[in-house]
Motif scaffolding. Structure first.
Motif, PDB file in Angstrom:
ATOM      1  N   HIS A  88      -8.700 -11.370 -64.334  1.00  0.00           N
ATOM      2  CA  HIS A  88      -9.280 -11.767 -65.625  1.00  0.00           C
ATOM      3  C   HIS A  88     -10.776 -11.454 -65.674  1.00  0.00           C
ATOM      4  CE1 HIS A  88      -5.766 -14.753 -66.531  1.00  0.00           C
ATOM      5  NE2 HIS A  88      -5.498 -13.521 -66.916  1.00  0.00           N
ATOM      6  N   ASP A 115     -13.356 -12.935 -66.713  1.00  0.00           N
ATOM      7  CA  ASP A 115     -14.348 -13.928 -66.278  1.00  0.00           C
ATOM      8  C   ASP A 115     -14.381 -14.066 -64.758  1.00  0.00           C
ATOM      9  OD1 ASP A 115     -11.744 -15.120 -66.697  1.00  0.00           O
ATOM     10  OD2 ASP A 115     -12.654 -17.093 -66.430  1.00  0.00           O
ATOM     11  N   HIS A 116     -13.702 -13.128 -64.047  1.00  0.00           N
ATOM     12  CA  HIS A 116     -13.740 -13.112 -62.575  1.00  0.00           C
ATOM     13  C   HIS A 116     -14.096 -11.735 -62.027  1.00  0.00           C
ATOM     14  CE1 HIS A 116     -11.909 -17.157 -62.255  1.00  0.00           C
ATOM     15  NE2 HIS A 116     -11.616 -16.854 -63.491  1.00  0.00           N
ATOM     16  N   HIS A 137      -1.096 -19.024 -62.083  1.00  0.00           N
ATOM     17  CA  HIS A 137      -1.973 -18.562 -63.149  1.00  0.00           C
ATOM     18  C   HIS A 137      -1.402 -17.223 -63.620  1.00  0.00           C
ATOM     19  CE1 HIS A 137      -5.853 -18.875 -65.204  1.00  0.00           C
ATOM     20  NE2 HIS A 137      -6.201 -17.657 -64.842  1.00  0.00           N
ATOM     21  N   ASP A 157      -8.350 -19.541 -60.121  1.00  0.00           N
ATOM     22  CA  ASP A 157      -7.818 -20.201 -61.317  1.00  0.00           C
ATOM     23  C   ASP A 157      -6.390 -20.613 -60.985  1.00  0.00           C
ATOM     24  OD1 ASP A 157     -10.143 -19.530 -62.578  1.00  0.00           O
ATOM     25  OD2 ASP A 157      -9.215 -18.370 -64.198  1.00  0.00           O
ATOM     26  N   HIS A 186      -8.278 -12.865 -59.032  1.00  0.00           N
ATOM     27  CA  HIS A 186      -7.358 -12.289 -60.018  1.00  0.00           C
ATOM     28  C   HIS A 186      -8.163 -11.440 -60.994  1.00  0.00           C
ATOM     29  CE1 HIS A 186      -8.792 -15.878 -62.060  1.00  0.00           C
ATOM     30  NE2 HIS A 186      -8.239 -15.505 -63.194  1.00  0.00           N
TER      31      HIS A 186
HETATM   32 NI    NI Z   1      -8.108 -16.567 -65.074  1.00  0.00          NI
END
Ligand code: NI
Ligand code: MN
Length: 225
Positions: free
Chosen positions: A51, A53-54, A109, A139, A49
């Motif tokens: 975000h 932090d990915h 998520h 996530d 996804h």
């Molecule tokens: Ni996430």
């Protein structure tokens, strides 16, 4: 299948010389400061996804390695606009190569880029190579959709987020492990930020009490499944 942990939710998976990187977030993770991003090989970058932090290091890795980004349609189009190579899938669909397949499966998520762009719907991947299958949940909360996975696939191991707050925590990850019928769990998405700090020894004990194994791979270390 050799699995290397690069911190947070980032893993390297090597299958017969083919290198997959999942959710690259290295340069923004103080816990991964000893990982040299220039040393990372990638033929494919799998993104669960959008975000930050990915995806933080998707662009730098894709530019450096020429890897193909495999993710949902919206994420692949987002990087396509930046001239990066990609292959779009969507939920239920499988990306197939000579060495492995990766099915994009449901996650509960959200998914938006740091600049506010729409990142499609979030997912996870079931990676299969030969007689080994690895579920990367991404996530997610625990969801009954996880029960669909063992209907087609006998999992060797599952990578679950266990840090709570933004994803499932330990109790729900244990339930998830029942739903996917796989007692070998690799933990991720914990301890990177204060809201997801956990007691790792206690987490291992809870899995053990449930008759399951929680593997915590040191950042930079590898295991083979
Ligand atoms: Ni996430
Ligand atoms: Mn995350």
């Amino acid at each position: 299948m050799k699995i290397t942990f690069y911190g947070h939710a980032c893993f390297g998976i090597e299958i017969n010389g083919t290198n997959i990187i999942v959710d690259p977030f290295i340069t923004g993770n103080p816990l991964a400061k000893d990982i040299d991003i220039n040393s990372i090989k990638a033929d494919y970058i799998l993104v669960t996804h959008a975000h930050q932090d990915h995806v933080l290091d998707v662009e730098v890795l894709a530019e450096k390695t020429g890897a193909t980004i495999v993710s949902n349609y919206e994420i692949v189009m987002y990087y396509g606009a930046k001239e990066l190579k990609g292959h779009p899938v969507n939920h239920g669909g499988t990306f197939k190569t000579e060495h492995f397949s990766a099915k994009y499966v449901n996650a509960i998520h959200t998914s938006s880029f740091a600049d506010g762009s729409y990142g499609g719907q979030p997912g996870g991947f079931v990676i299969t190579a030969g007689d080994k299958s690895l579920y990367i949940a991404g996530d997610t909360a625990v969801t009954m959709d996880m029960k669909l996975i063992p209907m087609t696939t006998k999992l060797t191991a599952s990578i679950f987020p266990i840090g709570d707050n933004f994803t499932m925590g330990i109790t729900d990850a244990i339930i998830a492990s029942d739903l996917v019928e796989c007692n070998s769990v690799i933990g991720c998405h914990f301890n990177t930020f204060p809201p997801i700090e956990i007691d790792v020894d206690n987490a291992k004990q809870q899995f053990s009490n449930a008759g399951k194994e929680l593997n915590i791979i040191e950042i930079g270390a590898s295991i083979t499944i």
